[in-house]
Design a protein around this motif. Structure first.
Motif, mmCIF file in Angstrom:
data_model
loop_
_atom_site.group_PDB
_atom_site.id
_atom_site.type_symbol
_atom_site.label_atom_id
_atom_site.label_comp_id
_atom_site.label_asym_id
_atom_site.label_seq_id
_atom_site.Cartn_x
_atom_site.Cartn_y
_atom_site.Cartn_z
ATOM 1 N N GLY A 70 -49.144 -31.540 33.969
ATOM 2 C CA GLY A 70 -48.852 -31.461 32.521
ATOM 3 C C GLY A 70 -50.043 -31.292 31.611
ATOM 4 N N GLY A 107 -53.623 -31.926 29.356
ATOM 5 C CA GLY A 107 -53.846 -32.763 28.172
ATOM 6 C C GLY A 107 -52.629 -32.718 27.262
ATOM 7 N N ASN A 167 -64.188 -35.260 22.590
ATOM 8 C CA ASN A 167 -64.959 -34.020 22.391
ATOM 9 C C ASN A 167 -64.001 -32.921 21.946
ATOM 10 O OD1 ASN A 167 -67.470 -32.370 22.737
ATOM 11 N ND2 ASN A 167 -66.155 -31.302 24.201
ATOM 12 N N ASP A 186 -58.762 -38.834 24.376
ATOM 13 C CA ASP A 186 -58.607 -37.554 25.063
ATOM 14 C C ASP A 186 -60.013 -37.108 25.471
ATOM 15 O OD1 ASP A 186 -58.371 -34.935 25.828
ATOM 16 O OD2 ASP A 186 -57.395 -34.227 23.993
ATOM 17 N N SER A 235 -60.570 -34.623 27.651
ATOM 18 C CA SER A 235 -60.333 -33.390 28.418
ATOM 19 C C SER A 235 -61.595 -32.562 28.608
ATOM 20 C CB SER A 235 -59.285 -32.527 27.720
ATOM 21 O OG SER A 235 -58.014 -33.127 27.828
ATOM 22 N N SER A 236 -62.473 -32.543 27.592
ATOM 23 C CA SER A 236 -63.619 -31.652 27.738
ATOM 24 C C SER A 236 -64.954 -32.381 27.880
ATOM 25 C CB SER A 236 -63.666 -30.638 26.585
ATOM 26 O OG SER A 236 -63.505 -31.251 25.338
#
Ligand SMILES: Cc1ncc(COP(=O)(O)O)c(C=O)c1O
Length: 360
Positions: A74, A76, A150, A172, A174-175
């Motif tokens: 799924g 982020g 980020n 989050d 994610s990056s």
């Protein structure tokens, strides 16, 4: 075969040794006669891949025993919904910090499940800064406060986790996951798709504190229910097995690099070199507050934006690709995640100096 330096924002470049290992094991994994792609997700062979990935992730991030490490489908975007669904049953009121396009998307999704309070926003400043913590405003009875560690598009990064007292902190990452050390104890939930800093697309890491598990809305889709997934060791259904394996290889590689503290040092050097070439003249521009510039995604503009296409074309001729900015924003962007070598950044910096000399 000639590999280039890939500065794309994600799915992003992978360490060459990881790709080579995957290549070597493609036809047959560890004398099993089959590829990982062909392996049953309940087999003992796949279980060993999964267990090792979790052991390594826990070790790299020093994840305490009181946290689950889940590996979910799924991306982020799935977690934009899963967080309010899992944490918002008893208190459907959430605080979000709006620092860019991705936190904006997280806010829009959470608003489907409860009341969102935007604690602070830098929208008016074009997402070039993080509003000071002293100016954030949100009720003390929110279920959690969410921030985007980020912002991949605007290149704004929190340099440390915000102080929120007793409020559950959700991030989050994610990056920027595994690009710098963190103290997991500061968080209720951390989530990140693997496709930027930790491997290939399809698998999402969710680190969640035990006490936050088991309170999901009854209508939460089972695959997003932290408790159901924790009970099944993240194998509630057929998981993205190959992405999980790639994540495992990348975690091994991170350990070989000396762990996150060692990788962070390299990441700092890479980012400093790139911002230095941007700042040393007025040919290149980056408008982000220097205190919160991202080490992972470096967006920049040319003072004369008519030269942008020439920049991209010539960069490609030098083996430097995917430097265009986010599709709706334009400009240029170099993503320099863990797997981007220092050599790649050096080549980019040399090209930028040369381009300025010839075109500036
Ligand atoms: C910070 C951040 N959050 C969330 C997302 C969305 O992730 P996904 O595409 O895995 O759903 C991205 C994607 O680039 C991102 O950069």
């Amino acid at each position: 075969m000639s590999r280039v330096y890939n500065f794309g924002a994600g799915p992003a470049t992978l360490p060459e040794s990881v790709l080579k290992k995957a290549h070597d094991e493609m036809m047959e994994w560890h004398s099993t006669g089959i590829s990982v792609m062909e392996m049953g997700h309940h087999s003992k062979e796949f279980a060993s891949i999964v267990e090792q990935a979790e052991v390594n992730l826990r070790e790299l991030l020093s994840i305490p025993a009181s946290y689950q490490a889940l590996f979910l489908p799924g991306g982020g975007t799935g977690q934009f919904a899963a967080v309010p669904l899992n944490l918002g049953r008893d208190k459907a009121k959430f605080a979000y910090v709006h620092t860019g396009q991705w936190s904006g998307k997280a806010i829009a999704e959470a608003a489907r499940y409860g009341e969102v309070q935007v604690a602070a926003s830098s929208k008016e400043q074009g997402f070039t800064l993080i509003p000071p913590r002293s100016e954030w405003k949100f009720d003390s009875d929110v279920a959690y406060l969410h921030y985007t560690a980020n912002e991949t598009i605007s290149g704004v990064e929190f340099q440390s986790a915000p102080e929120v007292g007793d409020i559950t902190l959700v991030a989050d990452m994610s990056s920027n996951i595994c690009s710098r050390p963190i103290d997991v104890n500061q968080f209720g939930v951390i989530y990140a798709g693997a496709q930027k800093n930790l491997g290939s697309a399809g698998i999402t890491i969710v680190i969640v504190r035990d006490d936050l598990i088991g309170h999901a809305h009854p209508f939460t889709p089972s695959i997003f229910d932290y408790k159901l997934q924790a009970n099944e060791h993240s194998i509630l259904n057929t998981p993205p097995t190959y992405s999980w394996y790639m994540l495992g290889l990348e975690l091994e590689w991170l350990k070989e690099q000396g762990g996150i503290a060692a990788v962070e040092k390299r990441n700092i050097r890479k980012a400093e070199k790139l911002y230095a070439v941007i700042d040393e003249s007025s040919f290149y521009l980056n408008k982000v507050d220097s205190a919160v510039r991202s080490r992972m995604n470096v967006p920049f503009h040319l003072a004369d934006d008519t030269l942008e296409q020439a920049f991209l074309t010539q960069a490609k001729e030098h083996g430097l690709v995917n430097l265009a900015g986010y599709r709706s924003i334009g400009g240029l962007r170099a993503s320099i995640y863990n797997a981007m070598s220092e050599e790649g950044v050096d080549k980019l910096v040399a090209f930028m100096r040369e381009f300025e000399k010839t075109q500036g």
